[in-house]
Design a protein around this motif. Structure first.
Motif, PDB file in Angstrom:
ATOM      1  N   ASN A  80       5.893  15.596  -2.564  1.00  0.00           N
ATOM      2  CA  ASN A  80       5.038  15.873  -3.721  1.00  0.00           C
ATOM      3  C   ASN A  80       4.080  17.040  -3.490  1.00  0.00           C
ATOM      4  OD1 ASN A  80       5.943  13.955  -5.585  1.00  0.00           O
ATOM      5  ND2 ASN A  80       4.765  12.337  -4.604  1.00  0.00           N
ATOM      6  N   ASN A  83       1.872  19.859  -5.857  1.00  0.00           N
ATOM      7  CA  ASN A  83       0.420  19.659  -5.820  1.00  0.00           C
ATOM      8  C   ASN A  83      -0.006  18.264  -6.264  1.00  0.00           C
ATOM      9  OD1 ASN A  83      -1.969  20.754  -4.973  1.00  0.00           O
ATOM     10  ND2 ASN A  83      -2.500  21.679  -6.943  1.00  0.00           N
ATOM     11  N   VAL A  84       0.744  17.249  -5.833  1.00  0.00           N
ATOM     12  CA  VAL A  84       0.421  15.853  -6.130  1.00  0.00           C
ATOM     13  C   VAL A  84      -0.138  15.192  -4.868  1.00  0.00           C
ATOM     14  CG1 VAL A  84       1.419  13.605  -6.747  1.00  0.00           C
ATOM     15  CG2 VAL A  84       2.112  15.666  -7.977  1.00  0.00           C
ATOM     16  N   SER A  85      -1.043  14.231  -5.031  1.00  0.00           N
ATOM     17  CA  SER A  85      -1.698  13.570  -3.907  1.00  0.00           C
ATOM     18  C   SER A  85      -0.690  12.928  -2.954  1.00  0.00           C
ATOM     19  CB  SER A  85      -2.653  12.487  -4.425  1.00  0.00           C
ATOM     20  OG  SER A  85      -3.658  13.042  -5.230  1.00  0.00           O
ATOM     21  N   GLY A 121      -6.197  14.170  -1.853  1.00  0.00           N
ATOM     22  CA  GLY A 121      -6.079  14.402  -3.284  1.00  0.00           C
ATOM     23  C   GLY A 121      -7.173  15.327  -3.769  1.00  0.00           C
ATOM     24  N   ILE A 162       2.779   7.395  -9.782  1.00  0.00           N
ATOM     25  CA  ILE A 162       2.630   8.750  -9.265  1.00  0.00           C
ATOM     26  C   ILE A 162       3.822   9.132  -8.399  1.00  0.00           C
ATOM     27  CG2 ILE A 162       1.200  10.249  -7.815  1.00  0.00           C
ATOM     28  CD1 ILE A 162      -1.205   8.472  -8.656  1.00  0.00           C
ATOM     29  N   SER A 194       3.638   8.623  -5.074  1.00  0.00           N
ATOM     30  CA  SER A 194       3.057   8.636  -3.735  1.00  0.00           C
ATOM     31  C   SER A 194       2.431   7.263  -3.522  1.00  0.00           C
ATOM     32  CB  SER A 194       1.989   9.727  -3.594  1.00  0.00           C
ATOM     33  OG  SER A 194       2.554  11.010  -3.551  1.00  0.00           O
ATOM     34  N   ASP A 234      -0.817   5.645  -5.592  1.00  0.00           N
ATOM     35  CA  ASP A 234      -0.651   4.526  -6.524  1.00  0.00           C
ATOM     36  C   ASP A 234      -1.446   3.313  -6.064  1.00  0.00           C
ATOM     37  OD1 ASP A 234       1.118   5.244  -8.740  1.00  0.00           O
ATOM     38  OD2 ASP A 234       2.636   5.607  -7.228  1.00  0.00           O
TER      39      ASP A 234
END
Length: 329
Positions: free
Chosen positions: A125, A129-131, A170, A242, A244, A248
């Motif tokens: 991810n 750009n996701v946590s 994040g 999400i 991740s 979550d």
């Protein structure tokens, strides 16, 4: 103007908090405190690498697979190196079992603790750009210090954990951990290079309105899981997923909810790893007042048989987990 208005307090640092709470740990000799500091330090380094991932060539797959047959990302390998290096230099860990390595890493030292770790959960991810996060468990070894590490030292039930936690990278970077005396969260302040207590005594709401599951696998779910998903929909619950695990789980810990990764036709044993993902989060959620189950058993009571053993996972608010597993009955 009063001095207190000019310089507002910035809060309790992680180091100060650990020292203050050290006596709550039954082996209060400072070793576990140092171990948590080593993990926190490695988390700072990994956070730095993640924050510059889009600027240098460390995103995307590295071209190899881990023991699970999953494509390794460049940051998976980097994070694994950073955590193993920090724990090796710290000297308190005697062995490490990592998602990225097939066998135990025996550090051959005088350490008393075994670390089970997923160095970078959800690393794919990062490209968008996701946590993402790090998950870790701490166990006290059974065998005498200085002797070779054994499988029995590593394959312990989750209820034997002496500490567990996760780092969430994040919009802010957080370290959340427990030593069996509640759950506390710390936010990283980059300009000072310190973690500060931001979420003391974290408690998950007993009930919630969020369910987190990858409904793309719906056709392969067992009937009880399908029935629970339909129950959530019929009761106007919110679907939030999400992709991740740490992200979550963290949202549901704060707001109330349930995270489910069930067994499927493609993965009958589930997908998440017991030793270094499910046990850690189960310990945390129980300390926060929630529950964790594989649908039939309490996660913390499952005896691991393999380092990379997989299990289904139902975790979150107490009432929601109980409702979900009731469909199996």
């Amino acid at each position: 103007m009063e001095d207190s208005r000019i310089a507002l307090p910035i809060g309790t640092t992680l180091d100060r908090f650990i020292k203050k709470k050290q006596d709550e740990f039954q082996y209060a000799t400072g070793e576990l405190s140092q171990l948590l500091r080593d993990i926190a330090l490695a988390g700072k380094v990994v956070n730095r690498e993640i924050n510059k991932a889009g600027l240098i060539n460390i995103i995307g797959p590295i071209g190899s697979q881990n023991i699970q047959g999953e494509d390794q990302q460049k940051l998976d390998v980097l994070a694994n190196i950073r955590f193993i290096r920090a724990l090796t230099k710290g000297g308190e860990a005697c062995a490490i079992v990592s998602e990225e390595d097939e066998e135990i890493t025996d550090l051959q030292n005088e350490g008393k603790y075994v670390i089970a770790i997923d160095p970078l959960d959800g690393s794919s991810n990062i490209d968008v750009n996701v946590s993402v996060g790090t998950i870790f468990s701490v166990y006290r070894r059974f065998t005498p210090v200085g002797t070779p590490i054994t499988k029995e030292d590593v394959l312990q039930k989750g209820q034997e954990q002496v500490a567990a936690g996760y780092l969430l990278y994040g919009s802010s970077t957080m370290l959340v951990y427990t030593t069996g005396h509640g759950v506390n969260g710390f936010t990283y302040e980059a300009s000072l290079g310190e973690y500060f207590l931001s979420h003391p005594d974290m408690i998950i709401p007993e009930d919630g309105k969020i369910y987190s599951i990858n409904e793309g696998g719906y056709n392969g779910f067992e009937k009880p899981v399908k029935d629970y998903v339909e129950y959530c929909k019929s009761n106007s619950m919110s679907a939030r997923y999400i992709g991740s695990l740490v992200a979550d789980f963290h949202r549901n810990l704060l707001k109330g909810g349930i995270y489910i990764y069930p067994s499927t036709e493609a993965s009958p044993a589930g997908k998440l790893r017991l030793l270094y993902e499910c046990n850690a989060l189960a310990f945390i959620v129980e300390q926060a007042g929630g529950e964790a189950s594989d649908g039939r058993r309490r996660i913390l009571e499952i005896q691991p048989e393999e380092f990379h053993q997989r299990v289904p996972l139902f975790i979150g608010s107490k009432k929601m987990v109980e409702k979900a597993i009731s469909f199996y009955n």
